[in-house]
Scaffold this motif. Structure first.
Motif, PDB file in Angstrom:
ATOM      1  N   VAL A 118      30.145  33.028  39.482  1.00 22.50           N
ATOM      2  CA  VAL A 118      30.629  33.805  40.623  1.00 22.50           C
ATOM      3  C   VAL A 118      29.446  34.530  41.246  1.00 22.50           C
ATOM      4  CG1 VAL A 118      32.975  34.165  39.738  1.00 22.50           C
ATOM      5  CG2 VAL A 118      31.175  35.763  39.112  1.00 22.50           C
ATOM      6  N   PRO A 119      29.501  34.811  42.551  1.00 23.22           N
ATOM      7  CA  PRO A 119      28.396  35.557  43.166  1.00 23.22           C
ATOM      8  C   PRO A 119      28.365  37.030  42.714  1.00 23.22           C
ATOM      9  CG  PRO A 119      30.017  34.913  44.824  1.00 23.22           C
ATOM     10  CD  PRO A 119      30.458  34.318  43.533  1.00 23.22           C
ATOM     11  N   SER A 120      29.546  37.593  42.474  1.00 26.34           N
ATOM     12  CA  SER A 120      29.654  38.961  41.953  1.00 26.34           C
ATOM     13  C   SER A 120      31.044  39.126  41.360  1.00 26.34           C
ATOM     14  CB  SER A 120      29.420  39.986  43.055  1.00 26.34           C
ATOM     15  OG  SER A 120      30.462  39.931  43.996  1.00 26.34           O
ATOM     16  N   ILE A 121      31.151  40.087  40.438  1.00 29.97           N
ATOM     17  CA  ILE A 121      32.451  40.359  39.824  1.00 29.97           C
ATOM     18  C   ILE A 121      32.422  41.747  39.196  1.00 29.97           C
ATOM     19  CG2 ILE A 121      31.816  39.270  37.617  1.00 29.97           C
ATOM     20  CD1 ILE A 121      34.814  38.298  37.530  1.00 29.97           C
ATOM     21  N   SER A 122      33.553  42.430  39.267  1.00 29.98           N
ATOM     22  CA  SER A 122      33.644  43.777  38.699  1.00 29.98           C
ATOM     23  C   SER A 122      34.056  43.716  37.233  1.00 29.98           C
ATOM     24  CB  SER A 122      34.674  44.608  39.471  1.00 29.98           C
ATOM     25  OG  SER A 122      35.976  44.114  39.220  1.00 29.98           O
ATOM     26  N   ARG A 123      33.812  44.796  36.532  1.00 26.41           N
ATOM     27  CA  ARG A 123      34.249  44.894  35.128  1.00 26.41           C
ATOM     28  C   ARG A 123      35.772  44.838  35.067  1.00 26.41           C
ATOM     29  NH1 ARG A 123      30.265  49.566  34.781  1.00 26.41           N
ATOM     30  NH2 ARG A 123      32.067  50.647  35.580  1.00 26.41           N
ATOM     31  N   THR A 124      36.417  45.439  36.051  1.00 27.38           N
ATOM     32  CA  THR A 124      37.888  45.448  36.080  1.00 27.38           C
ATOM     33  C   THR A 124      38.444  44.032  36.183  1.00 27.38           C
ATOM     34  OG1 THR A 124      37.799  47.583  37.180  1.00 27.38           O
ATOM     35  CG2 THR A 124      39.888  46.409  37.283  1.00 27.38           C
ATOM     36  N   ALA A 125      37.823  43.195  37.022  1.00 22.60           N
ATOM     37  CA  ALA A 125      38.286  41.814  37.168  1.00 22.60           C
ATOM     38  C   ALA A 125      38.087  41.048  35.863  1.00 22.60           C
ATOM     39  CB  ALA A 125      37.552  41.119  38.307  1.00 22.60           C
ATOM     40  N   VAL A 126      36.937  41.245  35.212  1.00 24.34           N
ATOM     41  CA  VAL A 126      36.685  40.580  33.929  1.00 24.34           C
ATOM     42  C   VAL A 126      37.741  41.014  32.917  1.00 24.34           C
ATOM     43  CG1 VAL A 126      35.102  40.387  31.971  1.00 24.34           C
ATOM     44  CG2 VAL A 126      34.215  40.255  34.308  1.00 24.34           C
ATOM     45  N   TRP A 127      37.974  42.311  32.833  1.00 26.47           N
ATOM     46  CA  TRP A 127      38.966  42.826  31.882  1.00 26.47           C
ATOM     47  C   TRP A 127      40.345  42.232  32.167  1.00 26.47           C
ATOM     48  CZ3 TRP A 127      39.156  44.562  27.297  1.00 26.47           C
ATOM     49  CH2 TRP A 127      40.280  45.209  26.811  1.00 26.47           C
ATOM     50  N   SER A 128      40.690  42.110  33.428  1.00 24.02           N
ATOM     51  CA  SER A 128      41.978  41.534  33.812  1.00 24.02           C
ATOM     52  C   SER A 128      42.095  40.078  33.334  1.00 24.02           C
ATOM     53  CB  SER A 128      42.133  41.615  35.329  1.00 24.02           C
ATOM     54  OG  SER A 128      43.292  40.956  35.751  1.00 24.02           O
ATOM     55  N   PHE A 129      41.031  39.299  33.509  1.00 22.93           N
ATOM     56  CA  PHE A 129      41.052  37.901  33.047  1.00 22.93           C
ATOM     57  C   PHE A 129      41.233  37.841  31.538  1.00 22.93           C
ATOM     58  CE2 PHE A 129      37.937  36.792  36.702  1.00 22.93           C
ATOM     59  CZ  PHE A 129      38.954  36.907  37.623  1.00 22.93           C
ATOM     60  N   LEU A 130      40.494  38.685  30.825  1.00 19.14           N
ATOM     61  CA  LEU A 130      40.575  38.676  29.368  1.00 19.14           C
ATOM     62  C   LEU A 130      41.970  39.064  28.896  1.00 19.14           C
ATOM     63  CD1 LEU A 130      37.142  40.290  28.437  1.00 19.14           C
ATOM     64  CD2 LEU A 130      37.735  37.862  28.530  1.00 19.14           C
ATOM     65  N   LYS A 131      42.557  40.066  29.542  1.00 25.91           N
ATOM     66  CA  LYS A 131      43.913  40.486  29.176  1.00 25.91           C
ATOM     67  C   LYS A 131      44.921  39.389  29.452  1.00 25.91           C
ATOM     68  CE  LYS A 131      45.894  44.274  30.330  1.00 25.91           C
ATOM     69  NZ  LYS A 131      46.333  45.476  31.022  1.00 25.91           N
ATOM     70  N   SER A 132      44.803  38.756  30.613  1.00 29.26           N
ATOM     71  CA  SER A 132      45.796  37.744  30.990  1.00 29.26           C
ATOM     72  C   SER A 132      45.671  36.485  30.142  1.00 29.26           C
ATOM     73  CB  SER A 132      45.693  37.396  32.468  1.00 29.26           C
ATOM     74  OG  SER A 132      44.482  36.735  32.734  1.00 29.26           O
ATOM     75  N   HIS A 133      44.490  36.218  29.614  1.00 27.90           N
ATOM     76  CA  HIS A 133      44.301  35.041  28.750  1.00 27.90           C
ATOM     77  C   HIS A 133      44.509  35.372  27.281  1.00 27.90           C
ATOM     78  CE1 HIS A 133      42.494  33.470  32.432  1.00 27.90           C
ATOM     79  NE2 HIS A 133      42.763  32.286  31.940  1.00 27.90           N
ATOM     80  N   ARG A 134      44.794  36.641  27.006  1.00 29.06           N
ATOM     81  CA  ARG A 134      45.056  37.091  25.636  1.00 29.06           C
ATOM     82  C   ARG A 134      43.948  36.648  24.679  1.00 29.06           C
ATOM     83  NH1 ARG A 134      48.836  40.241  26.979  1.00 29.06           N
ATOM     84  NH2 ARG A 134      50.848  39.501  27.612  1.00 29.06           N
ATOM     85  N   CYS A 135      42.749  36.679  25.185  1.00 29.15           N
ATOM     86  CA  CYS A 135      41.597  36.275  24.385  1.00 29.15           C
ATOM     87  C   CYS A 135      41.306  37.350  23.343  1.00 29.15           C
ATOM     88  CB  CYS A 135      40.387  36.088  25.311  1.00 29.15           C
ATOM     89  SG  CYS A 135      38.880  35.631  24.480  1.00 29.15           S
ATOM     90  N   SER A 136      40.961  36.937  22.155  1.00 28.33           N
ATOM     91  CA  SER A 136      40.635  37.914  21.125  1.00 28.33           C
ATOM     92  C   SER A 136      39.432  38.744  21.544  1.00 28.33           C
ATOM     93  CB  SER A 136      40.362  37.234  19.786  1.00 28.33           C
ATOM     94  OG  SER A 136      39.261  36.356  19.905  1.00 28.33           O
ATOM     95  N   ALA A 137      38.629  38.219  22.452  1.00 27.05           N
ATOM     96  CA  ALA A 137      37.458  38.961  22.932  1.00 27.05           C
ATOM     97  C   ALA A 137      37.887  40.178  23.745  1.00 27.05           C
ATOM     98  CB  ALA A 137      36.577  38.053  23.778  1.00 27.05           C
ATOM     99  N   ALA A 138      39.114  40.173  24.297  1.00 24.06           N
ATOM    100  CA  ALA A 138      39.559  41.287  25.127  1.00 24.06           C
ATOM    101  C   ALA A 138      39.600  42.585  24.331  1.00 24.06           C
ATOM    102  CB  ALA A 138      40.935  41.011  25.727  1.00 24.06           C
ATOM    103  N   SER A 139      39.884  42.488  23.054  1.00 28.67           N
ATOM    104  CA  SER A 139      39.956  43.695  22.254  1.00 28.67           C
ATOM    105  C   SER A 139      38.579  44.204  21.871  1.00 28.67           C
ATOM    106  CB  SER A 139      40.784  43.441  20.991  1.00 28.67           C
ATOM    107  OG  SER A 139      40.171  42.445  20.226  1.00 28.67           O
ATOM    108  N   LYS A 140      37.581  43.374  22.041  1.00 31.15           N
ATOM    109  CA  LYS A 140      36.217  43.787  21.688  1.00 31.15           C
ATOM    110  C   LYS A 140      35.595  44.491  22.873  1.00 31.15           C
ATOM    111  CE  LYS A 140      35.610  39.919  18.558  1.00 31.15           C
ATOM    112  NZ  LYS A 140      34.911  38.692  18.285  1.00 31.15           N
TER     113      LYS A 140
END
Length: 172
Positions: A150-172
């Motif tokens: 991506v050309p740019s992305i916010s921490r909030t957007a990354v966190w949203s992706f991790l939450k929606s994918h229920r990735c174990s990395a989201a809790s880290k």
């Protein structure tokens, strides 16, 4: 407050039965039950203030559902005459549901989102040449830009992706 002219509600016998069935349901969504009650109370000649007070809406909200029923009533009659009871019930439930909201289109494709989630699941020391044990949300965002996902992305957007994918990395 000056009372206006409330939309006149008509309900057929079959529609009435379906609305009562929705109101009596223990599994129907609360909003659906509330809106079915609005129609039934309006049909019983209650004004919007009374309806709103009974079902827990303000008079303007009661008016919205009253008008939606009035505006769609002819279509419901056509369905009732030409389709099964289950089709009519489905159409009534659809009429009493929230309309889809426009909202903003996603800024990121599903492929970009998946690539960002994949970064979160990597070992940062081995896969990204970062001397850390685990990624932070900010580092995932930086890595996504570095890899030109991506050309740019916010921490909030990354966190949203991790939450929606229920990735174990989201809790880290």
């Amino acid at each position: 407050m000056m009372p206006g002219k409330a939309a006149k509600i008509q309900v057929t016998e079959r529609q009435f039965e379906i609305l009562e069935e929705i109101v009596a349901s223990r599994t129907a969504a609360v909003r659906l039950v509330q809106r079915a009650k609005v129609v039934l109370l309006a049909f019983a000649k209650h004004n919007n203030e009374e309806v709103g007070e009974i079902v827990g809406l303000n008079p303007q909200q009661a008016s919205v559902w009253r008008k939606r029923w009035r505006d769609d009533w002819q279509r419901l009659i056509s369905i009732e005459c030409n389709e099964s009871r289950s089709v009519l019930k489905n159409e009534i439930e659809t009429l009493l549901a929230d309309k889809p909201r426009k909202g903003r289109a996603s800024k990121f494709t599903s492929e970009q989102q998946a690539a960002i989630v994949a970064i979160a699941c990597e070992n940062p020391d081995e896969d990204s040449d970062r001397p850390i044990a685990q990624f932070t949300v900010r580092e995932i965002a930086d890595e996504a830009v570095k890899r030109e996902i991506v050309p740019s992305i916010s921490r909030t957007a990354v966190w949203s992706f991790l939450k929606s994918h229920r990735c174990s990395a989201a809790s880290k």
